[in-house]
Design a protein around this motif. Structure first.
Motif, PDB file in Angstrom:
ATOM      1  N   CYS A  30       0.810  -1.297   0.116  1.00 13.36           N
ATOM      2  CA  CYS A  30       0.066   0.067   0.014  1.00 13.36           C
ATOM      3  C   CYS A  30       0.871   0.973  -0.059  1.00 13.36           C
ATOM      4  N   CYS A  32      -0.305   4.403   0.069  1.00 14.33           N
ATOM      5  CA  CYS A  32      -1.128   5.699   0.422  1.00 14.33           C
ATOM      6  C   CYS A  32      -0.320   6.339   1.426  1.00 14.33           C
ATOM      7  N   CYS A  35      -0.412   5.191   5.110  1.00 21.48           N
ATOM      8  CA  CYS A  35       0.698   3.997   5.574  1.00 21.48           C
ATOM      9  C   CYS A  35       1.979   4.461   5.605  1.00 21.48           C
ATOM     10  N   ARG A  76      -5.309   1.685  12.990  1.00 21.21           N
ATOM     11  CA  ARG A  76      -4.007   0.961  13.113  1.00 21.21           C
ATOM     12  C   ARG A  76      -3.489   0.716  14.519  1.00 21.21           C
TER      13      ARG A  76
HETATM   14 ZN    ZN Z   1      -2.272   2.541   2.878  1.00 22.86          ZN
END
Ligand code: ZN
Ligand code: ZN
Length: 146
Positions: A30, A32, A35, A76
Motif C-alpha cells: 500500500c 498511500c 501507510c 491502526r
Molecule cells: Zn495505505
C-alpha cells in the motif's frame, strides 16, 4: 481444500506477540500517504487475513483510529511500548485484519500479489511492474486476490 497457515509475529521490543491461523492469506503493497506516515517507510506490506484467526498471545496493542478517504474508520494498532506497527482494521472490511508483514517472524513466507494507491507512490519506492496495480484504493471488500 486449502492448506492451513500459521503465522507468528510480534513487535520490536517483544511485549506484543501474536499468532494467526487460517486457510489463506494474501498480501498487498500500500503506497498511500497514511501507510507511509504510520510505518516510516515508502509503503507498507499488509497481509490480509480473517480477524477470527488472530490471537494476541502476550501484551496489548494500542489503536489509533482515523477517517479514511472512503469516509469509514480505519484503525491502526501498534505496540504501546516500542511503537511497532502491527495490525490495521477497516470499517469497510468487517472481519478482516491486515498484519504488517514486517512484524512477522518469517516475512519471507509472504508474497505480495498486488499494489494499492500506486498513484501516490514516492518515486524511489520499489514497484513490481508484474503485479496488478490499483492507482487508488484497492480491490472491493468482497474481492479476494490470492
Ligand atoms: Zn495505505
Ligand atoms: Zn513492543
Amino acid at each position: 481444500m486449502q492448506e492451513m497457515v500459521t503465522l507468528n509475529g510480534g513487535c520490536l521490543c517483544g511485549a506484543v506477540r501474536y499468532q494467526w491461523r487460517g486457510a489463506s492469506v494474501s498480501a498487498t503493497y500500500c503506497h498511500c500517504p497514511d501507510c507511509r506516515k504510520a510505518t516510516g517507510g515508502p509503503y507498507t506490506v499488509g497481509v490480509r487475513v480473517d480477524a477470527a484467526g488472530l490471537t494476541i498471545c502476550s501484551g496489548k496493542t494500542k489503536g489509533y483510529t482515523k477517517i479514511a478517504d472512503s469516509g469509514r474508520q480505519i484503525t491502526r494498532e501498534f505496540c504501546p511500548e516500542c511503537g511497532s506497527p502491527l495490525f490495521t482494521r477497516g470499517e469497510k472490511y468487517p472481519g478482516v485484519v491486515w498484519i504488517k508483514a514486517g512484524s512477522l517472524d518469517t516475512p519471507e513466507l509472504i508474497k505480495p500479489t498486488h499494489q494499492t494507491w500506486t498513484a501516490m507512490a514516492v518515486p524511489w519506492a520499489y514497484l513490481d511492474k508484474g503485479l496488478r496495480s490499483f492507482p487508488r484504493d484497492g480491490p472491493s471488500p468482497g474481492e479476494k486476490i490470492v
